[in-house]
Design a protein around this motif. Structure first.
Motif, PDB file in Angstrom:
ATOM      1  N   CYS A   1     -56.183  -6.845 -40.256  1.00 30.90           N
ATOM      2  CA  CYS A   1     -56.977  -7.378 -41.363  1.00 30.90           C
ATOM      3  C   CYS A   1     -56.362  -6.966 -42.708  1.00 30.90           C
ATOM      4  N   PRO A   2     -56.547  -7.766 -43.748  1.00 30.91           N
ATOM      5  CA  PRO A   2     -55.880  -7.516 -45.037  1.00 30.91           C
ATOM      6  C   PRO A   2     -56.140  -6.152 -45.649  1.00 30.91           C
ATOM      7  N   SER A   3     -57.374  -5.656 -45.576  1.00 32.07           N
ATOM      8  CA  SER A   3     -57.691  -4.408 -46.271  1.00 32.07           C
ATOM      9  C   SER A   3     -57.343  -3.159 -45.462  1.00 32.07           C
ATOM     10  N   TYR A   4     -56.854  -3.335 -44.230  1.00 28.18           N
ATOM     11  CA  TYR A   4     -56.591  -2.156 -43.385  1.00 28.18           C
ATOM     12  C   TYR A   4     -55.520  -1.254 -43.993  1.00 28.18           C
ATOM     13  N   ALA A   5     -54.527  -1.841 -44.628  1.00 29.44           N
ATOM     14  CA  ALA A   5     -53.421  -1.050 -45.173  1.00 29.44           C
ATOM     15  C   ALA A   5     -53.892  -0.028 -46.202  1.00 29.44           C
ATOM     16  N   SER A   6     -54.979  -0.297 -46.870  1.00 29.49           N
ATOM     17  CA  SER A   6     -55.487   0.624 -47.896  1.00 29.49           C
ATOM     18  C   SER A   6     -56.609   1.526 -47.382  1.00 29.49           C
ATOM     19  N   LEU A   7     -56.864   1.480 -46.070  1.00 36.13           N
ATOM     20  CA  LEU A   7     -57.952   2.266 -45.483  1.00 36.13           C
ATOM     21  C   LEU A   7     -57.641   3.759 -45.548  1.00 36.13           C
ATOM     22  N   LYS A   8     -58.578   4.531 -46.038  1.00 32.88           N
ATOM     23  CA  LYS A   8     -58.441   5.989 -46.102  1.00 32.88           C
ATOM     24  C   LYS A   8     -59.398   6.633 -45.102  1.00 32.88           C
ATOM     25  N   THR A   9     -59.011   7.798 -44.582  1.00 33.46           N
ATOM     26  CA  THR A   9     -59.862   8.518 -43.641  1.00 33.46           C
ATOM     27  C   THR A   9     -60.739   9.514 -44.409  1.00 33.46           C
ATOM     28  N   PRO A  10     -62.050   9.368 -44.346  1.00 33.66           N
ATOM     29  CA  PRO A  10     -62.927  10.349 -45.005  1.00 33.66           C
ATOM     30  C   PRO A  10     -62.714  11.743 -44.415  1.00 33.66           C
ATOM     31  N   GLU A  11     -62.910  12.744 -45.225  1.00 36.74           N
ATOM     32  CA  GLU A  11     -62.642  14.120 -44.793  1.00 36.74           C
ATOM     33  C   GLU A  11     -63.454  14.499 -43.564  1.00 36.74           C
ATOM     34  N   HIS A  12     -64.694  13.998 -43.447  1.00 40.16           N
ATOM     35  CA  HIS A  12     -65.537  14.405 -42.331  1.00 40.16           C
ATOM     36  C   HIS A  12     -65.056  13.808 -40.990  1.00 40.16           C
ATOM     37  N   LEU A  13     -64.096  12.885 -41.054  1.00 40.99           N
ATOM     38  CA  LEU A  13     -63.561  12.299 -39.829  1.00 40.99           C
ATOM     39  C   LEU A  13     -62.186  12.862 -39.449  1.00 40.99           C
ATOM     40  N   ASP A  14     -61.665  13.766 -40.253  1.00 35.44           N
ATOM     41  CA  ASP A  14     -60.306  14.273 -40.024  1.00 35.44           C
ATOM     42  C   ASP A  14     -60.141  14.894 -38.637  1.00 35.44           C
ATOM     43  N   GLU A  15     -61.069  15.758 -38.236  1.00 37.03           N
ATOM     44  CA  GLU A  15     -60.942  16.439 -36.943  1.00 37.03           C
ATOM     45  C   GLU A  15     -61.085  15.441 -35.790  1.00 37.03           C
ATOM     46  N   LEU A  16     -61.937  14.460 -35.942  1.00 40.90           N
ATOM     47  CA  LEU A  16     -62.082  13.431 -34.910  1.00 40.90           C
ATOM     48  C   LEU A  16     -60.797  12.620 -34.784  1.00 40.90           C
ATOM     49  N   LYS A  17     -60.198  12.282 -35.901  1.00 37.15           N
ATOM     50  CA  LYS A  17     -58.952  11.528 -35.872  1.00 37.15           C
ATOM     51  C   LYS A  17     -57.838  12.339 -35.209  1.00 37.15           C
ATOM     52  N   LYS A  18     -57.816  13.646 -35.444  1.00 38.21           N
ATOM     53  CA  LYS A  18     -56.805  14.516 -34.840  1.00 38.21           C
ATOM     54  C   LYS A  18     -56.817  14.411 -33.328  1.00 38.21           C
ATOM     55  N   TRP A  19     -57.987  14.271 -32.727  1.00 39.03           N
ATOM     56  CA  TRP A  19     -58.127  14.202 -31.279  1.00 39.03           C
ATOM     57  C   TRP A  19     -58.227  12.762 -30.770  1.00 39.03           C
ATOM     58  N   GLY A  20     -57.980  11.813 -31.660  1.00 46.83           N
ATOM     59  CA  GLY A  20     -58.008  10.408 -31.250  1.00 46.83           C
ATOM     60  C   GLY A  20     -59.376   9.949 -30.784  1.00 46.83           C
ATOM     61  N   ILE A  21     -60.419  10.481 -31.385  1.00 47.97           N
ATOM     62  CA  ILE A  21     -61.785  10.170 -30.949  1.00 47.97           C
ATOM     63  C   ILE A  21     -62.290   8.911 -31.655  1.00 47.97           C
ATOM     64  N   HIS A  22     -62.807   7.985 -30.874  1.00 40.88           N
ATOM     65  CA  HIS A  22     -63.605   6.884 -31.437  1.00 40.88           C
ATOM     66  C   HIS A  22     -64.766   6.659 -30.472  1.00 40.88           C
ATOM     67  N   VAL A  23     -65.962   6.715 -30.991  1.00 42.76           N
ATOM     68  CA  VAL A  23     -67.151   6.804 -30.152  1.00 42.76           C
ATOM     69  C   VAL A  23     -67.589   5.422 -29.671  1.00 42.76           C
TER      70      VAL A  23
END
Length: 381
Positions: free
Chosen positions: A255-277
């Motif tokens: 999608c067009p806006s994906y390139a500018s997507l930022k990860t909120p700080e509260h999701l950093d640890e979840l992203k580290k472990w590849g978690i998506h609920v």
């Protein structure tokens, strides 16, 4: 030595759908399964069939797979339920991506709906209002029971098609090309010959062609999942995917806006472990919750371990409790799934009448039926 048109090594989702399409093409098929029954990635997943999450040719394979699942279900119960998929956005960025995917899929002629926060909460009152921004919905998508579907599919294929022979507890330890085709040898010394052989080995890289897999670039992903006790009082129909999924799935990445997507700080640890609920309610009312992703190369799969990490499960449950208002910690079992994947969409190799296909990753349940149909056409027609 018995002769077949086509020998398939591995009876997971990829192998069994290849057997189905080869049988429909009139080929004499032998399917060899090393275990008593398939026990790997095909049964250790959510059972969500979601073409909406894929892009490119895999999206098209997924759409064809939906047709095939429905077609088979009309003849033989393989646990298909058409109850749709719902991607719940939790913030403005995710909601923007949901809107963009809605526009794309609507342009494709793929049935989809866009729900406001109020509409989403009416449909799913178990969602927490403070989490929900809105949802993009795909009402034609389906779910299956992962611990049942493949066994029902094997039963369907072997019952309907007399030209399919299925052998379990049949570990193949040798596979060689010949002038007229290929031969395979089992651990017990039995040998079979075929015009063509297909190896659908999943994440098993040691029995056949280990040197090829060592240089393949394949990796294995370990996923942690949990299942609650039955909660029949909770209504959670369909495939429930959340904001982290929107941030992860390839269809949204296009999608067009994906390139500018930022990860909120509260999701950093979840992203580290590849978690998506994700949530998927089983037939008995229990709810499957997950998942996470850890990776190892084809030569180092043992480094992933056989256990599950309590810390990772707790991260998943904490995020889940931020999304829904029922007690997600009423867990009856946990497990790890393992699947092979590659940065090249899928791994395929041709070795003179022997074709290898693996590394389909998390796309297997959704797209294998359509992909294997095309592969059989390419191999035989």
């Amino acid at each position: 030595m018995a002769f077949f048109d086509f020998i398939i090594i591995g009876s997971g989702i990829l192998g069994t759908f290849h057997a189905l399409h080869a049988a429909r093409a009139g080929k004499r098929v032998l399917v060899l399964e090393k275990d008593n029954r398939p026990v790997s990635a095909t049964v250790r997943n959510f059972g969500q069939v979601v073409p909406s999450g894929l892009s490119g040719r895999w999206y098209q394979y997924g759409r064809r797979s939906l047709e095939l699942y429905h077609e088979i279900q009309q003849e033989h119960d393989i646990s298909v339920r058409k109850n749709g998929s719902v991607y719940v956005a939790s913030d403005a960025d995710e909601w923007q991506l949901a809107n963009e995917l809605y526009d794309q899929r609507r342009a494709d002629g793929y049935p989809c709906e866009l729900w406001s926060q109020a509409q989403t909460l009416v449909k799913y009152p178990v969602l927490r209002p403070e989490y929900v921004k809105g949802a993009v919905v795909f009402p034609e998508e389906i779910s299956v029971e992962p611990d049942l579907m493949i066994y029902k599919l094997i039963d369907y294929v072997t019952t309907k098609y007399a030209n399919v022979t299925y052998r379990n507890n049949a570990a193949v330890v040798g596979c060689e090309s010949t002038a007229s085709g290929a031969t395979v040898q089992l651990a017990n010394g039995e040998r079979f010959q075929a015009q063509k052989v297909l190896i659908c080995n999943g994440s098993e890289f040691r029995l056949l062609y280990p040197d090829l897999f060592a240089e393949s670039g394949l990796v294995v992903s370990k996923l942690q999942m949990m299942q609650t006790v039955p909660m029949p009082e909770i209504a959670l129909p369909g495939n429930i995917l959340t904001g982290l999924t929107i941030r992860r799935y390839e269809s949204f990445a296009d999608c067009p806006s994906y390139a500018s997507l930022k990860t909120p700080e509260h999701l950093d640890e979840l992203k580290k472990w590849g978690i998506h609920v994700l949530f998927k309610q089983a037939l008995d009312g229990s709810i499957i919750i997950g998942d996470s992703h850890e990776y190892a190369t084809a030569l180092q799969t043992d480094d992933l371990g056989f256990d599950t990490k309590d810390y990772v499960n707790q991260l998943i449950l904490e995020e889940a409790s931020r999304i829904v208002n029922f007690p997600v910690n009423r867990i009856q079992r946990t497990w790890a799934g393992f699947y092979a994947q590659t940065t090249q969409e899928i791994f395929e190799a041709d070795l003179e009448n022997i074709h290898i296909v693996t590394g389909i990753g998390g796309k297997g349940m959704t797209s294998s039926a359509g992909f294997s149909e095309e592969t059989i056409r390419r191999l035989f027609l």
